[in-house]
Design an enzyme around this catalytic site. Sequence first.
Site, short mmCIF file in Angstrom:
data_model
loop_
_atom_site.label_atom_id
_atom_site.label_comp_id
_atom_site.label_asym_id
_atom_site.label_seq_id
_atom_site.Cartn_x
_atom_site.Cartn_y
_atom_site.Cartn_z
N TYR A 26 49.62 -122.63 17.41
CA TYR A 26 50.59 -122.72 18.59
C TYR A 26 50.32 -124.11 18.17
O TYR A 26 52.29 -124.46 19.34
CB TYR A 26 49.75 -122.41 19.68
CG TYR A 26 50.39 -121.02 20.22
CD1 TYR A 26 49.73 -119.92 19.52
CD2 TYR A 26 50.81 -120.43 21.13
CE1 TYR A 26 49.84 -118.79 19.49
CE2 TYR A 26 51.48 -119.30 21.62
CZ TYR A 26 50.53 -118.34 20.49
OH TYR A 26 51.06 -116.96 20.97
N LYS B 70 38.79 -114.47 11.01
CA LYS B 70 39.24 -114.35 9.87
C LYS B 70 38.19 -114.57 8.59
O LYS B 70 38.85 -115.81 8.14
CB LYS B 70 40.47 -113.97 10.02
CG LYS B 70 41.10 -112.89 8.29
CD LYS B 70 41.37 -111.56 8.90
CE LYS B 70 41.86 -111.04 7.33
NZ LYS B 70 41.34 -110.14 7.06
N ASP C 19 40.85 -107.90 12.14
CA ASP C 19 41.58 -106.39 11.85
C ASP C 19 40.98 -105.17 12.54
O ASP C 19 41.49 -104.36 13.47
CB ASP C 19 42.02 -106.42 10.45
CG ASP C 19 40.88 -106.61 9.73
OD1 ASP C 19 39.20 -107.84 10.08
OD2 ASP C 19 41.24 -106.84 8.53
N ASP D 283 46.18 -113.48 22.20
CA ASP D 283 47.65 -113.78 22.20
C ASP D 283 47.94 -112.38 21.63
O ASP D 283 48.07 -111.33 22.52
CB ASP D 283 48.65 -114.51 21.43
CG ASP D 283 50.04 -113.73 22.11
OD1 ASP D 283 50.00 -114.16 23.54
OD2 ASP D 283 51.21 -114.06 21.40
N ASP E 244 47.38 -107.95 24.24
CA ASP E 244 48.13 -107.32 24.40
C ASP E 244 47.88 -106.50 24.44
O ASP E 244 48.54 -105.49 24.78
CB ASP E 244 49.89 -107.68 23.78
CG ASP E 244 50.75 -108.48 24.68
OD1 ASP E 244 50.28 -109.65 25.35
OD2 ASP E 244 52.33 -108.14 24.20
C1 IPM Z 1 51.72 -115.40 26.89
C2 IPM Z 1 52.67 -115.03 25.88
C3 IPM Z 1 53.03 -116.95 25.57
C4 IPM Z 1 52.32 -116.79 24.74
C5 IPM Z 1 54.68 -117.23 25.20
C6 IPM Z 1 55.50 -116.56 26.00
C7 IPM Z 1 54.29 -118.16 24.83
O1 IPM Z 1 52.76 -114.19 24.88
O2 IPM Z 1 51.11 -116.20 27.57
O3 IPM Z 1 50.67 -114.97 26.11
O4 IPM Z 1 52.28 -116.08 23.17
O5 IPM Z 1 51.83 -117.55 25.03
MN MN Z 2 51.12 -112.97 24.76
#
Ligand code: IPM
Ligand code: MN
Length: 370
Positions: free
Chosen positions: A141, A191, A223, A247, A251
């Site tokens: 990032y 990884k 993975d 990240d 999710d």
């Molecule tokens: C998160 C989001 C952010 C990230 C984006 C919006 C830049 O997906 O906070 O998880 O990737 O960190």
């Molecule tokens: Mn995210």
Amino acid sequence: MIRKIAVLPGDGIGAEVAQGAVEILQAAAHRFGHHFHFQYGEIGGTAIDNTGNPLPEETVELCKNSDAVLLGAVGGPKWDKQPPHLRPERGLLKIRNDLQLYANLRPVSLHSSLSESSPLKKEVIEGTDLLIVRELTGGLYFGKPSERTTYEGKEAVVDTLFYQKEEIERIIELSFEIAGKRNKKVTSVDKANVLESSRVWRETAEEVAKKYPDIELTHMLVDNAAMQLIKNPRQFDVVVTENMFGDILSDEASVLTGSLGMLPSASISASGPHLYEPIHGSAPDIAGKNTANPLGMILSAASMLRLSFGLEEEAQAIEKAVSDVLENGSRTADLAHSGKETLGTREMIAEIKTSLLDQEAIANIMGAYA
Ligand code: IPM
Ligand code: MN
């Protein structure tokens, strides 16, 4: 207690859910006799539209002068074609960097009343209670160079995965500290079969582990971790990993609990105020429709009370209000089964507020008869 809270609603549903957090915090302040002063700042696409900058300097100053920061969400298709430095996400990355928010804590635990909303079978998810500790200010990032370029006369592109050893150390140390207060297990995700950065990550985890003999350390390739999260999520306690892996995995982990909209997060600063935001994005497709789930944001506000202000009872009161309302069957659209009645964002916020204040009324009655 008197505290200054910076509120950065951002884009899309960010404003709708941030409003929920503010209302619930006001209700909690009223109930417990605190004074929270909310000051608003711009970030993301809205800030670009109004000031030409995804993170105006006033916003950074506001945050630095506050005791904690609440953030809604940033981004949207309107700004997708912008050059990199004028994207809403750049504002989010910059505030993470400017406030040194090096650790992002994403707890994934199941509200038992939501087990039907999870895409996984009840027997797989029941008892899930894990915490993803995501490194937030390094890795892909932030590494330089990150640009389009040419290689041997042809179009090429580069992003850089860069970490200082100290950055790896401090996030792994934090996860061991936290594991000590939980179930004493750390899974370090990397990884290491491919990436040199991951091999250093793994070595560092081994070194840190020596200082914490009562905590069990396991290494897992990313993975495999993605697979294990849906196969047997109960095996995890604290999961620590670098920025990009965190990240993606968070999710994935979020839907175990029924919806991405449920998950709070806390970004811990090395030096200044911490920042609290739901893990979901700005969801432009449903923005302004009063259908967003405000619970991830409201639970983030509860974490703020706990971690930034040490207000454990107040945090628990908000968490209980959320559980009770879910227990009663109230659902926003993302959680509801088709055909079932759903609540709008504002109505859900109102129910949580009522529940929070009802707890007080009940406590008063009990007090009167004690
Ligand atoms: C998160 C989001 C952010 C990230 C984006 C919006 C830049 O997906 O906070 O998880 O990737 O960190
Ligand atoms: Mn995210």
